[in-house]
Design a protein around this motif. Structure first.
Motif, mmCIF file in Angstrom:
data_model
loop_
_atom_site.group_PDB
_atom_site.id
_atom_site.type_symbol
_atom_site.label_atom_id
_atom_site.label_comp_id
_atom_site.label_asym_id
_atom_site.label_seq_id
_atom_site.Cartn_x
_atom_site.Cartn_y
_atom_site.Cartn_z
ATOM 1 N N HIS A 179 0.809 -1.217 0.000
ATOM 2 C CA HIS A 179 0.000 0.000 0.000
ATOM 3 C C HIS A 179 0.840 1.265 0.000
ATOM 4 C CE1 HIS A 179 -3.584 -2.290 0.402
ATOM 5 N NE2 HIS A 179 -3.049 -2.953 1.402
ATOM 6 N N SER A 180 2.124 1.141 0.225
ATOM 7 C CA SER A 180 2.921 2.368 0.352
ATOM 8 C C SER A 180 4.180 2.290 -0.507
ATOM 9 C CB SER A 180 3.305 2.576 1.810
ATOM 10 O OG SER A 180 3.993 1.440 2.262
ATOM 11 N N MET A 181 4.026 1.737 -1.675
ATOM 12 C CA MET A 181 5.205 1.558 -2.519
ATOM 13 C C MET A 181 5.429 2.730 -3.444
ATOM 14 S SD MET A 181 6.958 -1.008 -1.888
ATOM 15 C CE MET A 181 7.703 -1.655 -3.338
ATOM 16 N N GLU A 182 5.275 3.949 -2.932
ATOM 17 C CA GLU A 182 5.530 5.110 -3.766
ATOM 18 C C GLU A 182 6.405 6.066 -3.022
ATOM 19 O OE1 GLU A 182 1.969 6.491 -5.685
ATOM 20 O OE2 GLU A 182 2.079 4.602 -6.815
ATOM 21 N N PHE A 183 7.389 6.591 -3.717
ATOM 22 C CA PHE A 183 8.297 7.549 -3.095
ATOM 23 C C PHE A 183 8.409 8.774 -3.999
ATOM 24 C CE2 PHE A 183 9.422 3.310 -1.611
ATOM 25 C CZ PHE A 183 9.263 3.504 -0.247
ATOM 26 N N ARG A 184 8.178 9.934 -3.391
ATOM 27 C CA ARG A 184 8.159 11.194 -4.155
ATOM 28 C C ARG A 184 9.475 11.371 -4.944
ATOM 29 N NH1 ARG A 184 5.490 16.285 -3.094
ATOM 30 N NH2 ARG A 184 4.578 15.434 -1.186
ATOM 31 N N GLY A 185 9.337 11.688 -6.209
ATOM 32 C CA GLY A 185 10.517 11.923 -7.049
ATOM 33 C C GLY A 185 11.041 10.665 -7.731
ATOM 34 N N PHE A 186 10.437 9.521 -7.407
ATOM 35 C CA PHE A 186 10.902 8.262 -8.004
ATOM 36 C C PHE A 186 9.770 7.560 -8.736
ATOM 37 C CE2 PHE A 186 13.957 9.135 -4.750
ATOM 38 C CZ PHE A 186 15.161 8.720 -5.306
ATOM 39 N N ARG A 206 8.435 3.816 -10.075
ATOM 40 C CA ARG A 206 8.651 2.398 -9.791
ATOM 41 C C ARG A 206 8.781 1.627 -11.099
ATOM 42 N NH1 ARG A 206 4.009 0.619 -6.663
ATOM 43 N NH2 ARG A 206 3.255 -0.167 -8.646
ATOM 44 N N LYS A 207 9.923 0.976 -11.290
ATOM 45 C CA LYS A 207 10.175 0.267 -12.542
ATOM 46 C C LYS A 207 9.806 -1.207 -12.439
ATOM 47 C CE LYS A 207 12.070 3.864 -14.427
ATOM 48 N NZ LYS A 207 11.316 4.577 -15.457
ATOM 49 N N GLU A 208 9.913 -1.733 -11.229
ATOM 50 C CA GLU A 208 9.643 -3.160 -11.028
ATOM 51 C C GLU A 208 8.978 -3.352 -9.680
ATOM 52 O OE1 GLU A 208 10.707 -5.591 -13.113
ATOM 53 O OE2 GLU A 208 12.257 -4.537 -14.263
ATOM 54 N N LEU A 209 8.102 -4.334 -9.610
ATOM 55 C CA LEU A 209 7.565 -4.754 -8.316
ATOM 56 C C LEU A 209 7.219 -6.231 -8.411
ATOM 57 C CD1 LEU A 209 6.586 -4.102 -5.441
ATOM 58 C CD2 LEU A 209 4.399 -3.416 -6.427
ATOM 59 N N GLN A 210 7.857 -7.034 -7.580
ATOM 60 C CA GLN A 210 7.596 -8.479 -7.618
ATOM 61 C C GLN A 210 7.371 -8.992 -6.205
ATOM 62 O OE1 GLN A 210 11.163 -8.974 -10.580
ATOM 63 N NE2 GLN A 210 10.211 -10.972 -10.413
ATOM 64 N N PHE A 211 6.378 -9.820 -6.043
ATOM 65 C CA PHE A 211 6.135 -10.464 -4.753
ATOM 66 C C PHE A 211 6.439 -11.947 -4.889
ATOM 67 C CE2 PHE A 211 3.121 -6.895 -4.749
ATOM 68 C CZ PHE A 211 3.559 -6.242 -3.607
ATOM 69 N N ALA A 253 11.579 -4.558 -5.368
ATOM 70 C CA ALA A 253 11.181 -3.434 -6.220
ATOM 71 C C ALA A 253 12.402 -2.657 -6.680
ATOM 72 C CB ALA A 253 10.229 -2.510 -5.471
ATOM 73 N N LEU A 254 12.269 -2.064 -7.854
ATOM 74 C CA LEU A 254 13.303 -1.169 -8.388
ATOM 75 C C LEU A 254 12.675 0.197 -8.645
ATOM 76 C CD1 LEU A 254 16.064 -0.532 -9.948
ATOM 77 C CD2 LEU A 254 14.866 -1.354 -11.986
ATOM 78 N N PHE A 255 13.353 1.244 -8.187
ATOM 79 C CA PHE A 255 12.885 2.611 -8.401
ATOM 80 C C PHE A 255 13.970 3.419 -9.099
ATOM 81 C CE2 PHE A 255 10.641 0.991 -4.759
ATOM 82 C CZ PHE A 255 9.351 1.483 -4.894
ATOM 83 N N ALA A 256 13.565 4.348 -9.937
ATOM 84 C CA ALA A 256 14.539 5.252 -10.561
ATOM 85 C C ALA A 256 14.003 6.673 -10.470
ATOM 86 C CB ALA A 256 14.784 4.858 -12.000
ATOM 87 N N LYS A 257 14.917 7.620 -10.363
ATOM 88 C CA LYS A 257 14.540 9.024 -10.245
ATOM 89 C C LYS A 257 13.621 9.387 -11.407
ATOM 90 C CE LYS A 257 17.316 12.344 -8.266
ATOM 91 N NZ LYS A 257 18.728 12.625 -8.103
#
Ligand code: PUT
Length: 337
Positions: free
Chosen positions: A305-312, A314-319, A330-334
């Motif tokens: 529910h909280s997989m978001e970060f300001r300025g980034f 989300r490129k990948e999300l796997q459970f 998860a992978l995040f990029a600017k």
């Protein structure tokens, strides 16, 4: 640049839990009874040395020339970077534990790492995950996974297969790892002897000391640059941070087993401190973790529910769902501004 040509900050990470088939006679079931000189011999095979040590009632924590070693009653965590040969230590380590303690089984094992920036500079078997897997397969019955994109950023994991009599870790356990790259050079400069004369100064200037309250820190600032810290909490919780600050191959890793219902505040703080261009996150949590929190939601659930970060972005999300642990990768990029 006046820095050396290249350093692989990317760590190899091994976590092994030991147990005993017959619980009745637990004469010496404490890995901390293995003397430091034995760890030193094992670390020689890995090609690294102990440079600092701190302990509390739950954990022996060593800062190494290349990353960290944590020894608790029944769990070893060995994390080593550069061109160290961590997997050369696994067999001797198992022998030492069998020999010097009354543990007679491996309860679970996790070997993991991000893809190397320069795999060709590694020594065998670390030149490829296939070769690493072969070494582990000779010792264990395990499975090898790759999360993320095999031709880009990815993260490899080897873990024990749940056999019929598999018991697994029976205590609440969760581990968060954040692996950051392409970091802000201004921030990275803090972790050089040019800017800071001591590790303590770097810890305070960067804000690392404010990340987790109540932590007892053992930090080290390398010459001419580079930084490592182990942090200990009451209750057997640890945190460890390792920094390769050179702008051409900057790398920062953060790892903790400190329990949080949601890690989003902590990750947000981390991103403010280090300002990475991209990062991967992996979070392991077992079912016993639920007992620590009032709302009985699994930690992994909360992450969802909280997989978001300001300025980034989300490129990948796997459970992934393993026998004893849930894993979020998860992978995040600017995000372009
Ligand atoms: N690095 C592996 C962590 C597994 C759960 N403690």
């Amino acid at each position: 640049s006046n820095y050396c040509d290249f350093f692989e900050g990317t760590e190899k990470l091994l976590e092994i839990w030991f147990g005993r088939r017959n619980e009745s006679s637990t004469v010496n079931c404490d890995l901390r009874s293995v003397p430091r000189s034995t760890w030193e011999k094992i670390l020689k095979l890995v090609k690294c040395t102990i440079i600092s040590f701190k302990k509390n009632d739950y954990l022996d924590a060593y800062v190494l020339s290349e990353s960290s070693l944590f020894v608790s009653k029944n769990r070893i965590i060995l994390k080593t970077c550069g061109s160290t040969t961590l997997l050369h230590a696994v067999k001797p380590l198992i022998y030492v534990v069998r020999d010097m303690t009354d543990f007679d089984m491996v309860v679970d094992i996790f070997y993991s790492r991000k893809n190397f920036m320069r795999p060709e500079l590694q020594d065998k078997p670390h030149t490829s995950f296939e070769d690493e897997t072969e070494v582990l397969d000779e010792l264990f019955d395990g499975s090898a996974y790759c999360l993320g994109r095999i031709n880009r950023d990815c993260w490899y994991l080897y873990t024990l297969n749940p056999l019929e009599d598999f018991i697994g870790v029976q205590v609440p356990d969760q581990t968060l790892e954040i692996i950051m790259q392409e970091l802000d050079p201004k921030v990275m400069k803090i972790f050089t002897k040019e800017v800071c004369s001591s590790a303590k100064e770097a810890t305070q200037k960067s804000g690392i000391d404010k990340l987790l309250p109540g932590v007892v820190i053992d930090d080290y600032l390398f010459e001419p640059c580079g930084y490592s810290m182990n942090g200990l909490f009451k209750g057997g919780y640890y945190v460890t941070i390792h920094i390769t600050p050179e702008p051409e191959y900057s790398y920062v890793s953060f790892e903790t087993n400190y329990p949080q219902e949601s890690y989003s505040d902590l990750i947000t703080k981390l991103l403010k401190v280090f300002v990475p261009g991209k990062f991967i996150m992996n979070l392991f949590a077992n079912k016993f973790i639920m007992n620590l929190f009032a709302n009985k939601l699994s930690v992994t659930n909360c992450m969802y529910h909280s997989m978001e970060f300001r300025g980034f972005s989300r490129k990948e999300l796997q459970f992934s769902h393993f026998k004893n642990y849930d894993l979020t990768y998860a992978l995040f990029a600017k995000a372009p501004s």
